[in-house]
Write a protein that holds these residues in place. Sequence first.
Motif, PDB file in Angstrom:
ATOM      1  N   ASP A 154       5.170  33.297   6.457  1.00 28.00           N
ATOM      2  CA  ASP A 154       5.342  31.908   6.025  1.00 28.00           C
ATOM      3  C   ASP A 154       4.807  30.915   7.047  1.00 28.00           C
ATOM      4  OD1 ASP A 154       8.519  32.781   4.553  1.00 28.00           O
ATOM      5  OD2 ASP A 154       6.580  32.484   3.552  1.00 28.00           O
ATOM      6  N   SER A 155       4.407  31.394   8.205  1.00 24.31           N
ATOM      7  CA  SER A 155       3.838  30.494   9.208  1.00 24.31           C
ATOM      8  C   SER A 155       2.587  29.829   8.664  1.00 24.31           C
ATOM      9  CB  SER A 155       3.482  31.278  10.477  1.00 24.31           C
ATOM     10  OG  SER A 155       4.633  31.751  11.116  1.00 24.31           O
ATOM     11  N   GLY A 156       2.400  28.563   9.025  1.00 22.51           N
ATOM     12  CA  GLY A 156       1.211  27.853   8.568  1.00 22.51           C
ATOM     13  C   GLY A 156       1.410  26.361   8.647  1.00 22.51           C
ATOM     14  N   PHE A 157       0.437  25.663   8.125  1.00 28.35           N
ATOM     15  CA  PHE A 157       0.437  24.207   8.103  1.00 28.35           C
ATOM     16  C   PHE A 157       0.754  23.787   6.676  1.00 28.35           C
ATOM     17  CE2 PHE A 157      -0.134  20.215   9.741  1.00 28.35           C
ATOM     18  CZ  PHE A 157      -1.284  19.528   9.367  1.00 28.35           C
ATOM     19  N   TYR A 158       1.887  23.118   6.488  1.00 27.46           N
ATOM     20  CA  TYR A 158       2.339  22.741   5.154  1.00 27.46           C
ATOM     21  C   TYR A 158       2.011  21.271   4.912  1.00 27.46           C
ATOM     22  CZ  TYR A 158       4.641  27.209   4.675  1.00 27.46           C
ATOM     23  OH  TYR A 158       4.878  28.558   4.572  1.00 27.46           O
ATOM     24  N   LEU A 159       1.305  21.053   3.835  1.00 26.87           N
ATOM     25  CA  LEU A 159       0.846  19.713   3.508  1.00 26.87           C
ATOM     26  C   LEU A 159       1.416  19.267   2.168  1.00 26.87           C
ATOM     27  CD1 LEU A 159      -2.780  20.415   4.560  1.00 26.87           C
ATOM     28  CD2 LEU A 159      -1.505  18.466   5.454  1.00 26.87           C
ATOM     29  N   CYS A 160       1.945  18.062   2.155  1.00 25.55           N
ATOM     30  CA  CYS A 160       2.388  17.438   0.925  1.00 25.55           C
ATOM     31  C   CYS A 160       1.310  16.437   0.512  1.00 25.55           C
ATOM     32  CB  CYS A 160       3.717  16.724   1.162  1.00 25.55           C
ATOM     33  SG  CYS A 160       4.404  15.905  -0.287  1.00 25.55           S
ATOM     34  N   ALA A 161       1.102  16.283  -0.770  1.00 28.59           N
ATOM     35  CA  ALA A 161       0.105  15.338  -1.254  1.00 28.59           C
ATOM     36  C   ALA A 161       0.613  14.672  -2.524  1.00 28.59           C
ATOM     37  CB  ALA A 161      -1.231  16.035  -1.516  1.00 28.59           C
ATOM     38  N   TRP A 162       0.054  13.515  -2.829  1.00 29.17           N
ATOM     39  CA  TRP A 162       0.389  12.846  -4.075  1.00 29.17           C
ATOM     40  C   TRP A 162      -0.896  12.353  -4.741  1.00 29.17           C
ATOM     41  CZ3 TRP A 162      -0.463   7.744  -5.550  1.00 29.17           C
ATOM     42  CH2 TRP A 162      -0.906   6.869  -4.534  1.00 29.17           C
ATOM     43  N   SER A 163      -0.783  12.156  -6.040  1.00 31.73           N
ATOM     44  CA  SER A 163      -1.888  11.548  -6.785  1.00 31.73           C
ATOM     45  C   SER A 163      -1.289  10.694  -7.890  1.00 31.73           C
ATOM     46  CB  SER A 163      -2.827  12.606  -7.355  1.00 31.73           C
ATOM     47  OG  SER A 163      -2.191  13.359  -8.379  1.00 31.73           O
TER      48      SER A 163
ATOM     49  N   PRO B 168      14.243  15.954  -6.381  1.00 34.71           N
ATOM     50  CA  PRO B 168      15.499  15.314  -6.772  1.00 34.71           C
ATOM     51  C   PRO B 168      15.351  13.831  -7.112  1.00 34.71           C
ATOM     52  CG  PRO B 168      15.433  15.646  -4.404  1.00 34.71           C
ATOM     53  CD  PRO B 168      14.217  16.319  -4.968  1.00 34.71           C
ATOM     54  N   GLN B 169      14.329  13.196  -6.559  1.00 35.00           N
ATOM     55  CA  GLN B 169      14.072  11.786  -6.853  1.00 35.00           C
ATOM     56  C   GLN B 169      12.584  11.607  -7.137  1.00 35.00           C
ATOM     57  OE1 GLN B 169      15.844   8.965  -4.045  1.00 35.00           O
ATOM     58  NE2 GLN B 169      17.102  10.616  -3.210  1.00 35.00           N
ATOM     59  N   ASP B 170      12.243  10.475  -7.713  1.00 35.67           N
ATOM     60  CA  ASP B 170      10.869  10.241  -8.168  1.00 35.67           C
ATOM     61  C   ASP B 170       9.848  10.430  -7.063  1.00 35.67           C
ATOM     62  OD1 ASP B 170       8.853   7.419  -8.956  1.00 35.67           O
ATOM     63  OD2 ASP B 170       8.785   9.379  -9.927  1.00 35.67           O
ATOM     64  N   ARG B 171      10.178   9.983  -5.853  1.00 33.88           N
ATOM     65  CA  ARG B 171       9.192  10.003  -4.780  1.00 33.88           C
ATOM     66  C   ARG B 171       9.595  10.920  -3.633  1.00 33.88           C
ATOM     67  NH1 ARG B 171       8.992   3.643  -4.181  1.00 33.88           N
ATOM     68  NH2 ARG B 171      11.115   3.976  -4.870  1.00 33.88           N
ATOM     69  N   GLN B 172      10.384  11.932  -3.953  1.00 30.78           N
ATOM     70  CA  GLN B 172      10.838  12.876  -2.947  1.00 30.78           C
ATOM     71  C   GLN B 172      10.548  14.295  -3.409  1.00 30.78           C
ATOM     72  OE1 GLN B 172      15.110  13.192  -2.480  1.00 30.78           O
ATOM     73  NE2 GLN B 172      14.940  13.685  -0.306  1.00 30.78           N
TER      74      GLN B 172
ATOM     75  N   SER C 257       0.840  -1.185   0.000  1.00 34.23           N
ATOM     76  CA  SER C 257       0.000   0.000   0.000  1.00 34.23           C
ATOM     77  C   SER C 257       0.884   1.247   0.000  1.00 34.23           C
ATOM     78  CB  SER C 257      -0.915   0.011   1.226  1.00 34.23           C
ATOM     79  OG  SER C 257      -0.155   0.070   2.407  1.00 34.23           O
ATOM     80  N   GLN C 258       0.283   2.340  -0.400  1.00 35.35           N
ATOM     81  CA  GLN C 258       1.044   3.581  -0.499  1.00 35.35           C
ATOM     82  C   GLN C 258       1.006   4.366   0.816  1.00 35.35           C
ATOM     83  OE1 GLN C 258      -1.738   2.995  -2.369  1.00 35.35           O
ATOM     84  NE2 GLN C 258      -0.936   2.363  -4.338  1.00 35.35           N
ATOM     85  N   THR C 259       2.121   4.970   1.129  1.00 35.30           N
ATOM     86  CA  THR C 259       2.190   5.839   2.311  1.00 35.30           C
ATOM     87  C   THR C 259       2.950   7.101   1.949  1.00 35.30           C
ATOM     88  OG1 THR C 259       4.168   4.691   3.079  1.00 35.30           O
ATOM     89  CG2 THR C 259       2.075   3.987   4.031  1.00 35.30           C
ATOM     90  N   ILE C 260       2.629   8.165   2.643  1.00 36.06           N
ATOM     91  CA  ILE C 260       3.301   9.439   2.417  1.00 36.06           C
ATOM     92  C   ILE C 260       3.818   9.953   3.753  1.00 36.06           C
ATOM     93  CG2 ILE C 260       1.034  10.586   2.456  1.00 36.06           C
ATOM     94  CD1 ILE C 260       2.295  12.759   0.629  1.00 36.06           C
TER      95      ILE C 260
ATOM     96  N   GLY D  74       5.467   3.110  -2.190  1.00 37.16           N
ATOM     97  CA  GLY D  74       4.467   2.201  -2.719  1.00 37.16           C
ATOM     98  C   GLY D  74       3.840   2.604  -4.026  1.00 37.16           C
ATOM     99  N   THR D  75       4.404   3.612  -4.690  1.00 32.41           N
ATOM    100  CA  THR D  75       3.890   4.021  -5.991  1.00 32.41           C
ATOM    101  C   THR D  75       5.039   4.593  -6.805  1.00 32.41           C
ATOM    102  OG1 THR D  75       2.188   5.318  -7.133  1.00 32.41           O
ATOM    103  CG2 THR D  75       3.285   6.372  -5.260  1.00 32.41           C
ATOM    104  N   SER D  76       4.877   4.622  -8.122  1.00 32.14           N
ATOM    105  CA  SER D  76       5.921   5.148  -8.998  1.00 32.14           C
ATOM    106  C   SER D  76       5.401   6.329  -9.791  1.00 32.14           C
ATOM    107  CB  SER D  76       6.383   4.059  -9.978  1.00 32.14           C
ATOM    108  OG  SER D  76       6.966   2.983  -9.301  1.00 32.14           O
ATOM    109  N   ASN D  77       6.291   7.280 -10.032  1.00 36.88           N
ATOM    110  CA  ASN D  77       5.984   8.446 -10.856  1.00 36.88           C
ATOM    111  C   ASN D  77       4.703   9.163 -10.416  1.00 36.88           C
ATOM    112  OD1 ASN D  77       6.526  10.268 -12.936  1.00 36.88           O
ATOM    113  ND2 ASN D  77       5.170   9.184 -14.348  1.00 36.88           N
TER     114      ASN D  77
END
Lengths: 110, 113
Positions: B85-94, B69-73, B1-4, B27-30
């Motif tokens: 710049d204060s705040g809640f920073y969220l990363c997401a993938w699809s 720099p890398q596929d999943r980074q 399964s995929q995790t972030i 758990g995922t590519s590209n």
Amino acid sequence: GQQVMQIPQYQHVQEGEDFTTYCNSSTTLSNIQWYKQRPGGHPVFLIQLVKSGEVKKQKRLTFQFGEAKKNSSLHITATQTTDVGTYFCAGRRGGTALIFGKGTTLSVSS
Amino acid sequence: SQTIHQWPATLVQPVGSPLSLECTVEGTSNPNLYWYRQAAGRGLQLLFYSVGIGQISSEVPQNLSASRPQDRQFILSSKKLLLSDSGFYLCAWSVAGDPYEQYFGPGTRLTVT
């Protein structure tokens, strides 16, 4: 630029009452998504609507996409304390990016 | 399964200091990758997205930058932080190609003092 407006910003209900949040776009959307963010958490995908006039249900939640694909709504029947959180709509223009509304924060008192 | 994954979970930095937030997906590519910022009581503002290594699209011009720099980074950086710049920073993938739902990481709460 394209905007997605969401109302109301806040809504407080008594447990058992219904709740509706509305989402409006300045331009036609290819599809619309809904997310829920619990307090202190991150957004979690609920559903995607694609077709004009589409209606989808998830238990007590009903999602609608307008005929013109510019507006959408989320209706919760008989709210429960577990429904507490912020509900976001997000419209997709043709491409990769989503445009999020500012969200509706729902609080429920028992 | 995929995790972030995102780290750190919380960060307090002085004005003018540099920033580096990291996001990795397993758990995922590209995947398509995204950085959002959520100010207190506000919605999600898309900052950057990437459809591949080295490919970065900026949605909001400001003192932040992103790199893949890398596929999943996916890395969010700043040379000099501002109070705003204060705040809640969220990363997401699809999923790439036909992006459907976005999966969000746990977020980093940044306070600039």
